[in-house]
Structures are given as C-alpha cells and as structure tokens.
Design a protein around this motif. Structure first.
Motif, PDB file in Angstrom:
ATOM      1  N   VAL A  49       0.855  -1.181   0.000  1.00  0.00           N
ATOM      2  CA  VAL A  49       0.000   0.000   0.000  1.00  0.00           C
ATOM      3  C   VAL A  49       0.896   1.239   0.000  1.00  0.00           C
ATOM      4  CG1 VAL A  49      -1.858   1.258   1.141  1.00  0.00           C
ATOM      5  CG2 VAL A  49      -1.800  -1.241   1.238  1.00  0.00           C
ATOM      6  N   ASP A  50       0.874   1.951  -1.120  1.00  0.00           N
ATOM      7  CA  ASP A  50       1.626   3.193  -1.364  1.00  0.00           C
ATOM      8  C   ASP A  50       3.130   2.952  -1.592  1.00  0.00           C
ATOM      9  OD1 ASP A  50      -0.627   4.833  -1.335  1.00  0.00           O
ATOM     10  OD2 ASP A  50      -0.493   5.191   0.827  1.00  0.00           O
ATOM     11  N   THR A  51       3.722   3.920  -2.261  1.00  0.00           N
ATOM     12  CA  THR A  51       5.162   3.863  -2.579  1.00  0.00           C
ATOM     13  C   THR A  51       5.770   5.216  -2.213  1.00  0.00           C
ATOM     14  OG1 THR A  51       4.808   4.631  -4.870  1.00  0.00           O
ATOM     15  CG2 THR A  51       4.799   2.242  -4.509  1.00  0.00           C
ATOM     16  N   GLY A  52       5.934   5.446  -0.922  1.00  0.00           N
ATOM     17  CA  GLY A  52       6.487   6.724  -0.457  1.00  0.00           C
ATOM     18  C   GLY A  52       7.975   6.828  -0.754  1.00  0.00           C
ATOM     19  N   PRO A  53       8.555   7.984  -0.420  1.00  0.00           N
ATOM     20  CA  PRO A  53       9.964   8.250  -0.732  1.00  0.00           C
ATOM     21  C   PRO A  53      10.949   7.312  -0.038  1.00  0.00           C
ATOM     22  CG  PRO A  53       8.855  10.215   0.122  1.00  0.00           C
ATOM     23  CD  PRO A  53       7.879   9.100   0.226  1.00  0.00           C
ATOM     24  N   ASP A  54      10.502   6.577   1.001  1.00  0.00           N
ATOM     25  CA  ASP A  54      11.394   5.661   1.716  1.00  0.00           C
ATOM     26  C   ASP A  54      11.261   4.217   1.235  1.00  0.00           C
ATOM     27  OD1 ASP A  54      12.232   7.750   3.501  1.00  0.00           O
ATOM     28  OD2 ASP A  54      10.335   7.513   4.578  1.00  0.00           O
ATOM     29  N   LEU A  55      10.616   4.008   0.103  1.00  0.00           N
ATOM     30  CA  LEU A  55      10.278   2.638  -0.315  1.00  0.00           C
ATOM     31  C   LEU A  55      11.482   1.694  -0.339  1.00  0.00           C
ATOM     32  CD1 LEU A  55       8.053   0.718  -1.311  1.00  0.00           C
ATOM     33  CD2 LEU A  55       8.750   1.276  -3.628  1.00  0.00           C
ATOM     34  N   ARG A  56      12.583   2.121  -0.906  1.00  0.00           N
ATOM     35  CA  ARG A  56      13.743   1.224  -1.039  1.00  0.00           C
ATOM     36  C   ARG A  56      14.186   0.703   0.335  1.00  0.00           C
ATOM     37  NH1 ARG A  56      19.041   2.139  -0.390  1.00  0.00           N
ATOM     38  NH2 ARG A  56      20.450   0.630  -1.347  1.00  0.00           N
ATOM     39  N   VAL A  64      11.446  -7.957   1.706  1.00  0.00           N
ATOM     40  CA  VAL A  64      10.400  -8.316   0.730  1.00  0.00           C
ATOM     41  C   VAL A  64      11.068  -8.687  -0.598  1.00  0.00           C
ATOM     42  CG1 VAL A  64       8.318  -7.519  -0.452  1.00  0.00           C
ATOM     43  CG2 VAL A  64       8.874  -6.640   1.843  1.00  0.00           C
ATOM     44  N   LEU A  65      10.761  -9.884  -1.117  1.00  0.00           N
ATOM     45  CA  LEU A  65      11.423 -10.356  -2.347  1.00  0.00           C
ATOM     46  C   LEU A  65      10.550 -10.216  -3.582  1.00  0.00           C
ATOM     47  CD1 LEU A  65      13.147 -13.564  -0.932  1.00  0.00           C
ATOM     48  CD2 LEU A  65      14.060 -11.229  -1.081  1.00  0.00           C
ATOM     49  N   SER A  66       9.243 -10.108  -3.411  1.00  0.00           N
ATOM     50  CA  SER A  66       8.353  -9.937  -4.566  1.00  0.00           C
ATOM     51  C   SER A  66       7.039  -9.340  -4.087  1.00  0.00           C
ATOM     52  CB  SER A  66       8.086 -11.289  -5.239  1.00  0.00           C
ATOM     53  OG  SER A  66       7.305 -12.100  -4.381  1.00  0.00           O
ATOM     54  N   ILE A  67       6.326  -8.701  -5.014  1.00  0.00           N
ATOM     55  CA  ILE A  67       4.988  -8.200  -4.673  1.00  0.00           C
ATOM     56  C   ILE A  67       4.008  -8.575  -5.781  1.00  0.00           C
ATOM     57  CG2 ILE A  67       5.664  -6.279  -3.171  1.00  0.00           C
ATOM     58  CD1 ILE A  67       5.252  -4.399  -5.572  1.00  0.00           C
ATOM     59  N   SER A  68       2.734  -8.695  -5.388  1.00  0.00           N
ATOM     60  CA  SER A  68       1.693  -9.046  -6.361  1.00  0.00           C
ATOM     61  C   SER A  68       1.105  -7.809  -7.012  1.00  0.00           C
ATOM     62  CB  SER A  68       0.556  -9.798  -5.670  1.00  0.00           C
ATOM     63  OG  SER A  68       1.043 -10.812  -4.837  1.00  0.00           O
ATOM     64  N   ALA A  69       0.964  -6.723  -6.243  1.00  0.00           N
ATOM     65  CA  ALA A  69       0.318  -5.511  -6.759  1.00  0.00           C
ATOM     66  C   ALA A  69       0.555  -4.366  -5.785  1.00  0.00           C
ATOM     67  CB  ALA A  69      -1.190  -5.742  -6.914  1.00  0.00           C
ATOM     68  N   VAL A  70       0.281  -3.155  -6.264  1.00  0.00           N
ATOM     69  CA  VAL A  70       0.368  -1.959  -5.417  1.00  0.00           C
ATOM     70  C   VAL A  70      -1.004  -1.296  -5.381  1.00  0.00           C
ATOM     71  CG1 VAL A  70       1.504   0.274  -5.050  1.00  0.00           C
ATOM     72  CG2 VAL A  70       2.758  -1.593  -6.164  1.00  0.00           C
ATOM     73  N   LEU A  71      -1.440  -0.933  -4.181  1.00  0.00           N
ATOM     74  CA  LEU A  71      -2.684  -0.177  -4.007  1.00  0.00           C
ATOM     75  C   LEU A  71      -2.299   1.218  -3.540  1.00  0.00           C
ATOM     76  CD1 LEU A  71      -4.495  -2.911  -1.904  1.00  0.00           C
ATOM     77  CD2 LEU A  71      -4.960  -2.394  -4.304  1.00  0.00           C
ATOM     78  N   PHE A  72      -2.781   2.233  -4.226  1.00  0.00           N
ATOM     79  CA  PHE A  72      -2.469   3.605  -3.829  1.00  0.00           C
ATOM     80  C   PHE A  72      -3.645   4.210  -3.072  1.00  0.00           C
ATOM     81  CE2 PHE A  72       0.635   3.043  -7.206  1.00  0.00           C
ATOM     82  CZ  PHE A  72       1.757   3.632  -6.631  1.00  0.00           C
ATOM     83  N   THR A  73      -3.334   4.920  -1.979  1.00  0.00           N
ATOM     84  CA  THR A  73      -4.389   5.602  -1.219  1.00  0.00           C
ATOM     85  C   THR A  73      -4.725   6.954  -1.852  1.00  0.00           C
ATOM     86  OG1 THR A  73      -2.782   6.634   0.282  1.00  0.00           O
ATOM     87  CG2 THR A  73      -3.716   4.501   0.955  1.00  0.00           C
ATOM     88  N   HIS A  74      -3.677   7.703  -2.268  1.00  0.00           N
ATOM     89  CA  HIS A  74      -3.854   9.009  -2.892  1.00  0.00           C
ATOM     90  C   HIS A  74      -2.514   9.491  -3.426  1.00  0.00           C
ATOM     91  CE1 HIS A  74      -2.551  10.073   1.148  1.00  0.00           C
ATOM     92  NE2 HIS A  74      -2.563  11.387   0.901  1.00  0.00           N
ATOM     93  N   PHE A  75      -2.527  10.663  -4.052  1.00  0.00           N
ATOM     94  CA  PHE A  75      -1.370  11.089  -4.852  1.00  0.00           C
ATOM     95  C   PHE A  75      -0.430  12.054  -4.130  1.00  0.00           C
ATOM     96  CE2 PHE A  75      -5.054  13.716  -5.752  1.00  0.00           C
ATOM     97  CZ  PHE A  75      -4.558  14.991  -5.542  1.00  0.00           C
TER      98      PHE A  75
END
Ligand SMILES: [Zn+2]
Ligand SMILES: [Zn+2]
Ligand SMILES: [Zn+2]
Length: 252
Positions: A49-56, A64-75
């Motif tokens: 859920v979300d890909t903020g600036p600290d994602l890496r 985390v080695l893999s993901i199925s999908a990303v859900l975004f809350t807002h922009f």
C-alpha cells in the motif's frame, strides 16, 4: 493475514530533517518513522500500500522479495514519490506490476511518472507498471480488497479493507456510506497525525472517537509526526488502542 508496518510517519518522517526536538533526538527506535506504508500478505498474495519516498529502505528492511500488486491511497508526495524503486520488482519478477487507485490518483501518477507506464524494455531495467482505476472491491486469491472512500480535508481518497483488516491513513472524515463498510473488523489502522487539530488529518482525540465508533477489536494509530513520543502516547490510550511503529508485524 500478515500486516507489516513499513512506515508509520507523516510526510516529513521522524526525525524531521534539521529538527532538534526531543522526539527527533530520542533513542527509542519506535520514534523513528519512515513515510506511511504497509504490506499485507496472505498465502502467495503480497500487496503493497503506497510507494512513499522511503520505499527502497522499507523493502530492504522488511526483506520483501516480490509483490503481487500496489494499491495507492492518494497522490500526495509522501505516498507516491518512491514509485521508481518498484523497478527492482520488475527486474526480479520479469513482469509488469499491476497498480490500483482511484481515478484522480491514477491520472496524477500517469502525468507525473509517465515513463513508468510505458511498455517494458527487453531487460526489465525500468519501472513497468499498469494502472487500473477502481471504485469497487477486488479479489486477490483469498483476499477480498475493498476501497473505502475517506475525506482527507476536501479531497476524497481511498482507505482499504482487506478481509477483516482496514487501513485508513490521511483522513479527516469518514462518510456514512464508508462507515457501513467498516463493520466487524478484527484490526483497524487509522490516521493520527498529532495532538493538535489539523484541517486534513485526525488528531489523537479524533482518532480515538472514530476508533470507538468503528469498534474494531484492535486499533493501531499511524502517520504520526515528531510531536508524538511513542511511550507517552501509548500511556494515554485505552487498552485496545496502540500506536503503531515501523517494523511492527501483526497477524489477523
Ligand atoms: Zn500522508
Ligand atoms: Zn522534531
Ligand atoms: Zn495526504
């Protein structure tokens, strides 16, 4: 279902750059908060859920080695600006990563990060994402995902319900139609910016009012600023409510 708190901080994170306040200088690791994000896992399904600036840093820390999908809350920037780092998953998985969002967020993502939505190159070196606008529920294997419309000030955004768990960050109000989708929760995660009121976020008092109204068996608070010392807040809360902290893992 397993829920990992990848980040529990507000837009600036804690500590705040240049700040010397006592929470920013605190040695308690629960006062170190990356930007708000969670990972939800059940069986082979792993949703970010979300890909903020600290994602890496968050993905490395949680292993985390893999993901199925990303859900975004807002922009808002603190929820999307790490999107480029998703390319590591493209490279590892050799597939397009599906992303889901409301119409406005989908549009903003494509405008701001258009190169992420182009067809993949031969070696999967660039982010290769698909974006789907959603308004209703989705199924991911054993997980039912329902977007929950929230008001972040005047801006409608999404929270998400995953089976009996709800993640509601960045909100000031929950419309009645959305409240009806939040019955019988085992776990609620809800916005709690700081003690003082804010025009687009819940403060501690408001978060507790909503938590009581929703009546989940357990409630965790997230998206906190450097005004909040973990131990001090924890001591004030009723028994079924706790502040979340980075790295916390819960099962539901
Ligand atoms: Zn935010
Ligand atoms: Zn500070
Ligand atoms: Zn926001």
């Amino acid at each position: 279902m397993k829920i990992t708190f990848l980040g529990t901080g507000s837009s600036a994170g804690t500590p705040v750059m240049t700040c010397q306040c006592r929470v920013c200088r605190s040695k308690d690791p629960r006062n170190q908060r990356l930007r708000a994000s969670i990972l939800v896992e059940e069986g082979d399904v792993r949703l970010l859920v979300d890909t903020g600036p600290d994602l890496r840093q968050q993905i490395l820390r949680a292993g985390v080695l893999s993901i199925s999908a990303v859900l975004f809350t807002h922009f808002h920037a603190d929820h999307i600006n790490g999107i480029d780092d998703l390319r590591a998953f493209n490279f590892a998985q050799k597939e397009i990563i599906p992303c889901f969002a409301d119409a406005r967020t989908a549009q903003e993502l494509v405008e701001r990060f258009c190169y992420c939505f182009l067809p993949p190159d031969a070696v999967w070196a660039k982010p290769s994402l698909s974006i789907m606008e959603i308004s209703g529920g989705l199924g991911f294997g054993p997980m039912r995902v329902t977007p929950i419309t929230l008001l972040h000030g005047n801006l409608p955004i999404f929270g998400y319900r995953f089976n009996n768990v709800a993640y509601l960050t960045d909100l000031k109000t929950i419309p009645d139609e959305s409240l009806a989708l939040l019955e019988d929760l085992d776990l609620l995660v809800i916005d709690c910016l700081r003690y003082e009121e804010h025009p687009t976020h819940l403060n501690v008092e408001e978060a507790l009012l909503w938590a009581r109204r929703i009546g989940a068996r357990r409630t965790y608070l997230t998206h906190m600023t450097h005004d909040v010392d973990y131990a001090e807040l924890a001591a004030l809360l009723p028994p079924q409510v706790l502040p979340a902290h980075d790295g916390l893992v819960l099962s539901a």
